[in-house]
Enzyme design. Sequence first.
Site, PDB file in Angstrom:
ATOM      1  N   ALA A  62       0.987  -1.153  -0.030  1.00 59.07           N
ATOM      2  CA  ALA A  62      -0.116   0.098  -0.017  1.00 59.07           C
ATOM      3  C   ALA A  62       0.799   1.276   0.069  1.00 59.07           C
ATOM      4  O   ALA A  62       1.995   1.067   0.514  1.00 59.07           O
ATOM      5  CB  ALA A  62      -0.797  -0.108   1.268  1.00 59.07           C
ATOM      6  N   GLU A 124       4.400  -5.708   6.868  1.00 57.23           N
ATOM      7  CA  GLU A 124       3.387  -4.530   7.519  1.00 57.23           C
ATOM      8  C   GLU A 124       4.065  -4.615   9.058  1.00 57.23           C
ATOM      9  O   GLU A 124       3.793  -3.626   9.745  1.00 57.23           O
ATOM     10  CB  GLU A 124       2.060  -4.989   7.506  1.00 57.23           C
ATOM     11  CG  GLU A 124       1.527  -4.540   6.262  1.00 57.23           C
ATOM     12  CD  GLU A 124       1.495  -5.668   5.119  1.00 57.23           C
ATOM     13  OE1 GLU A 124       2.194  -6.530   5.327  1.00 57.23           O
ATOM     14  OE2 GLU A 124       0.627  -5.652   4.259  1.00 57.23           O
TER      15      GLU A 124
END
Length: 675
Positions: A62, A124
């Site tokens: 992202a 992440e």
Amino acid sequence: MSVITTERQGDVLVITSDNPPVNALGAAVRQGLEAGIKEGVADPSIKAMVITCAGRTFFAGADITEFGKPMQEPGLPTLIEMIEAADKPVVAAIHGTALGGGCEVALGCHYRIAVPSAKIGTPEVKLGLLPGAGGTQRIPRIAGVKLALEMTAKGDPIPVKVAQAAGLIDRLAGEDSLLADAIAFAREVADTRPLPIASQKTATPDPDAVAAFKKENARRFRGFDAPAANIACVEKAADGSSFAEGIAFERQEFMKLMMGVQSAAQRHIFFAERQAAKIDDVPADTKLRDIKRVGVIGAGTMGGGISMNFLSAGIPVTIVEMQQDALDRGTGVMRKNYEGSAAKGRIKPEAVDQAMGLLTPTLSLDDLADCDLIIEAVYENMDVKKELFGKLDAIAKPGAILASNTSYLNVDEIASATKRPEDVVGMHFFSPANVMKLLEVVRGAKTAKDVLATVMALGKKIRKVPVVSGVCPGFIGNRMLSQRQIAANEMLMQGATPQQIDKVHVDFGMPMGPFQMSDLAGVDIGWHRDPTRIESIRDALAAEGRWGQKKNAGFYDYDEKRQPSPSPRVAEIIEEFRAKSGNEKRDISDEEIVERTLYPMVNEGAKILAEGMAQRASDIDVVWIYGYGWPVYRGGPMFWANTEGLSKIVAGLEKHGYEVAPLLKEKAEKGERFA
Ligand code: 3HC
């Protein structure tokens, strides 16, 4: 031009992203992908689709810069569901690193083909997050709970071979023929029905793997919120819940982490680390000097560790010592360290000889004549260093960079011993130098810009995180450290114990406290070496041979396994000093320890900033994270100060009689934060 383009290759629609540098999945990319998939689904002449990326990598995740802002449609989870629901096969064609959201997009595709050099992962957790676009639910469904835990809660990317064995990759492409191979693969599977859909698979629970994983990694995860959330999501994927329930849980946990201070801190450090490499007045395209061979003077712990960084990166090193036995000992330790790494499987067995084969040990400084960079790691004494730099000036070839590993001496004065101060720079490595990631690059008044740029680039090449510091005693890191040390010693004299002060720091998240650190580094470091001159607690310890772990005695007593215990003798020494000082003995609270050790560091950091010794507050944070193990989930001392509240820090400093740095005071009064 749009970041996403589509092209028909017969009956296959190729959807290509070109969003440099790393094809982050920002809004424009997501919108383009959505349109591309719709186009492929709607067109009856298209039988299959390929998603691929231009440039150096498949989607690396992202777009982190979008975090914390309102999310534009389609969100990543929606996009991925749409890909998965397409009634024609979608093939992900992967090169570079398919990370985070990029990995999740690939898992939403029906098939994945990758070049052998690619890597796949969900990092992440390193940003204080979890894969929030179905990764925690799809990975265990495809690859099982065990690998899913490794990938999500530890966050290290895995090589394609491992991914293929686990079912995450279906097919290997040729290194140079990814697109052609992907199109051929798409044609091959064009008529396969039903399509393989990750979210429709079932994961088998594996409570033993979860328990073992938690136990193995307890130390690594200490203090962090995100690993436990990743583990909980992976468990949810295998506990019989539906995919929709799993996704809802993942979303809820993701949002909790995203709103929390830990993830904000970790994202801050991600960008801070990259920002630190940039020097305001040194253009990014500065021509670098060629560094083909490095010279290191000193084969002690520091010199040996420094050399290993270059050897491991394939750069030949000439190492100089004064005596043959010291040289042999030093190179012996280096070999042993490499062998230790090989035994633990961290490097390949053949890498030991490869690295050591690049080392040229010598007793003669003259052998440094062909080095492009010479780093001095000798005794911390200005006269010794100046004499050495005078000699190097005569020996080193024109254009060679002359660096000092000094941890607090004035680099300008060292440079003045040469006729080429523009070639002199500080390269301050942190002990153990082959392990600690920080490299403080000390910019002298006359250091040339290309010298600076070269050393910064070289730092990255040897996998360090380089940060520029101006010339001041102790530079950024040790200058702040000394404030902590002074306060810790004062508190000993007022009733606190080394154990108590250390515990507060460990509970805060540091790997060790100030006295544990003294014992590890050596209580005798920087000692004047006169056992009759006892002016401080440390002098008293050093005079009694309590030099720390290496002597099994320092601020603590150590058993044969190096396990520490409080020392009655040290308690006596502290008590004598306290009595002599006339200080009242009192209870010191943990809160006071934080206020008196950590707040003065922030105060010193503000001075360092105001003096321009650090380019930016975030550079100071990077120094403390990578040089001293400040917990990354607290974002470094300056970021932490923001979260603590600058007015609170000012009040705390004033309460304890500190003179508050004007910059800190000003920011607190204006309600500002360190940027
Ligand atoms: N978003 C925005 N910018 C990013 C980015 C990302 N995901 N990843 C990298 N960048 C930027 C960097 O800040 C840097 O910018 P700069 O040039 O202005 O300093 C530039 O891209 C190049 O990055 P690096 O200097 O790090 O380049 P390298 O080649 O050394 O490394 C990389 C490339 C391995 C992809 C590395 O950048 C990396 O690890 N990136 C982060 C990957 C990641 O954490 N992905 C997960 C994101 S969170 C997510 O996906 C949530 C989802 O689950 C919902």
